[in-house]
Motif scaffolding. Structure first.
Motif, mmCIF file in Angstrom:
data_model
loop_
_atom_site.group_PDB
_atom_site.id
_atom_site.type_symbol
_atom_site.label_atom_id
_atom_site.label_comp_id
_atom_site.label_asym_id
_atom_site.label_seq_id
_atom_site.Cartn_x
_atom_site.Cartn_y
_atom_site.Cartn_z
ATOM 1 N N GLY A 220 -5.224 -2.204 -8.954
ATOM 2 C CA GLY A 220 -5.389 -0.806 -9.299
ATOM 3 C C GLY A 220 -4.198 0.066 -8.965
ATOM 4 O O GLY A 220 -4.246 1.281 -9.145
ATOM 5 N N GLY A 221 -3.116 -0.527 -8.482
ATOM 6 C CA GLY A 221 -1.917 0.240 -8.190
ATOM 7 C C GLY A 221 -1.793 0.587 -6.719
ATOM 8 O O GLY A 221 -2.548 0.081 -5.893
ATOM 9 N N PRO A 222 -0.824 1.420 -6.394
ATOM 10 C CA PRO A 222 -0.098 2.345 -7.269
ATOM 11 C C PRO A 222 1.091 1.749 -8.007
ATOM 12 O O PRO A 222 1.616 2.375 -8.933
ATOM 13 N N THR A 223 1.591 0.582 -7.600
ATOM 14 C CA THR A 223 2.725 -0.022 -8.303
ATOM 15 C C THR A 223 2.298 -1.329 -8.944
ATOM 16 O O THR A 223 1.339 -1.965 -8.511
ATOM 17 N N LEU A 224 3.034 -1.723 -9.969
ATOM 18 C CA LEU A 224 2.722 -2.970 -10.661
ATOM 19 C C LEU A 224 3.055 -4.164 -9.769
ATOM 20 O O LEU A 224 2.241 -5.072 -9.596
ATOM 21 N N LEU A 225 4.249 -4.152 -9.191
ATOM 22 C CA LEU A 225 4.682 -5.186 -8.255
ATOM 23 C C LEU A 225 4.949 -4.527 -6.909
ATOM 24 O O LEU A 225 5.670 -3.530 -6.828
ATOM 25 N N ALA A 226 4.362 -5.087 -5.861
ATOM 26 C CA ALA A 226 4.473 -4.477 -4.536
ATOM 27 C C ALA A 226 5.918 -4.421 -4.088
ATOM 28 O O ALA A 226 6.715 -5.325 -4.346
ATOM 29 N N ARG A 227 6.251 -3.338 -3.415
ATOM 30 C CA ARG A 227 7.597 -3.157 -2.883
ATOM 31 C C ARG A 227 7.511 -3.059 -1.371
ATOM 32 O O ARG A 227 6.747 -2.265 -0.844
ATOM 33 N N ALA A 228 8.285 -3.868 -0.691
ATOM 34 C CA ALA A 228 8.232 -3.888 0.765
ATOM 35 C C ALA A 228 8.962 -2.699 1.347
ATOM 36 O O ALA A 228 10.040 -2.335 0.895
ATOM 37 N N ALA A 229 8.357 -2.091 2.378
ATOM 38 C CA ALA A 229 9.051 -1.075 3.151
ATOM 39 C C ALA A 229 10.005 -1.786 4.095
ATOM 40 O O ALA A 229 9.601 -2.660 4.860
ATOM 41 N N LYS A 230 11.270 -1.415 4.054
ATOM 42 C CA LYS A 230 12.277 -2.165 4.796
ATOM 43 C C LYS A 230 12.825 -1.370 5.974
ATOM 44 O O LYS A 230 13.045 -0.173 5.880
ATOM 45 N N THR A 231 13.071 -2.070 7.054
ATOM 46 C CA THR A 231 13.844 -1.501 8.153
ATOM 47 C C THR A 231 15.316 -1.751 7.865
ATOM 48 O O THR A 231 15.669 -2.453 6.910
#
Length: 294
Positions: A220-231
């Protein structure tokens, strides 16, 4: 370039520019790749609406349509539905997908017909089917949740790990049922009461089911492909990984030599697994809606 829906967009673009393919073919592949992801992104709303519908049906809150709904609440509801209203045999039938069905989905559902990208797509499907041979690390982004088991952040990775392929059997599948060795029978019941003795030898693997339902909610989103939060540290590590994968991957079933300038198909593999997850989610949605009409 937001329609790429990937946090490795720059590497993907650079790798495409280094492709040995003719420019017109490369542009055609790029256009169809973006078109597929754009059309898939538009469908996310439908999955979210279904999950909201499940929560509303269960809780009968009487809230108006503007009240925010936590779609994660659909997970235990759908888990109960799958284990109490569907038999292990029915679940096994849902969680199968012949490899040949994926190019057909590309053609009929997304209107991407015979083209260079369709050929690339079929080749990448083959790579997904034999991904264990490539010795690549997982394609999905690992968020590193602190809790035990899978959460929504890691749902893509867990689905990737669970996904299997049997060339001489059902094609793509997940281990949704297990042999019941304790003699207790299947864990689910069916209203038609027509389970046979062979059916009762199987039980639902509730851990695998739970992980899939978490993946289903992530559709259901919010993004099509998950994006990792990076340090800052992860940025360096992920950048190295992306450069290697985006520049050194190929559609063969063995890892290419380091330093070869060929386009990556990491994001394409993630999209194909997403198509598989959606296909199975559609099966659950159909069964649930049928039950609501009875």
């Amino acid at each position: 370039m937001s329609d790429l829906e990937t946090d490795a967009a720059n590497q993907e673009i650079d790798a495409a520019k280094m492709s040995p393919w003719p420019e017109d073919m490369r542009d055609g592949i790029w256009t169809d790749r973006l078109l597929l992801r754009y059309r898939m992104k538009k469908e996310m709303r439908g999955y979210r609406h279904f999950l909201e519908e499940v929560v509303r049906n269960h809780h009968h809150d009487g809230d108006d349509a503007t009240t925010p709904i936590d779609i994660k609440k659909a997970i235990p509801i759908l888990h109960n539905f799958c284990t109490k209203h569907l038999t292990p045999f029915q679940l096994r039938q849902i969680f199968q997908l012949p490899r040949s069905e994926l190019p057909e989905i590309l053609k009929t559902k997304y209107k991407i017909h015979a083209s260079a990208y369709a050929i690339v797509f079929c080749t990448v499907v083959e790579q997904v089917a034999n991904f264990h041979v490539t010795k690549y690390p997982v394609d999905g982004r690992r968020f590193g949740s602190s809790g035990g088991g899978c959460d929504l952040d890691d749902a893509e990775v867990e689905f990737e790990v669970d996904l299997r392929y049997d060339k001489f059997g059902p094609g793509f599948y997940i281990g949704i049922i297990d042999k019941n060795d304790d003699g207790d029978g299947a864990t689910s019941t069916s209203g038609d009461d027509n389970n046979n003795s062979e059916e009762c030898c199987w039980r639902v693997n509730e851990t695998v089911l739970l992980r899939f339902l978490q993946r289903m909610v992530s559709l259901g989103g919010p993004t099509l492909l998950a994006r990792a939060a990076k340090t800052s540290h992860d940025n360096q590590d992920d950048s190295d990984d992306d450069d290697e994968e985006e520049n050194n991957s190929s559609t063969t079933t063995t890892p290419p030599a380091v330093g070869s300038n060929v386009p990556s198909f990491r994001s394409d593999r993630r999209v194909i697994r997403l198509l598989i997850a959606r296909y199975w989610a559609d099966g659950i949605m159909e069964k649930y809606r049928e039950s609501q009409q009875q």
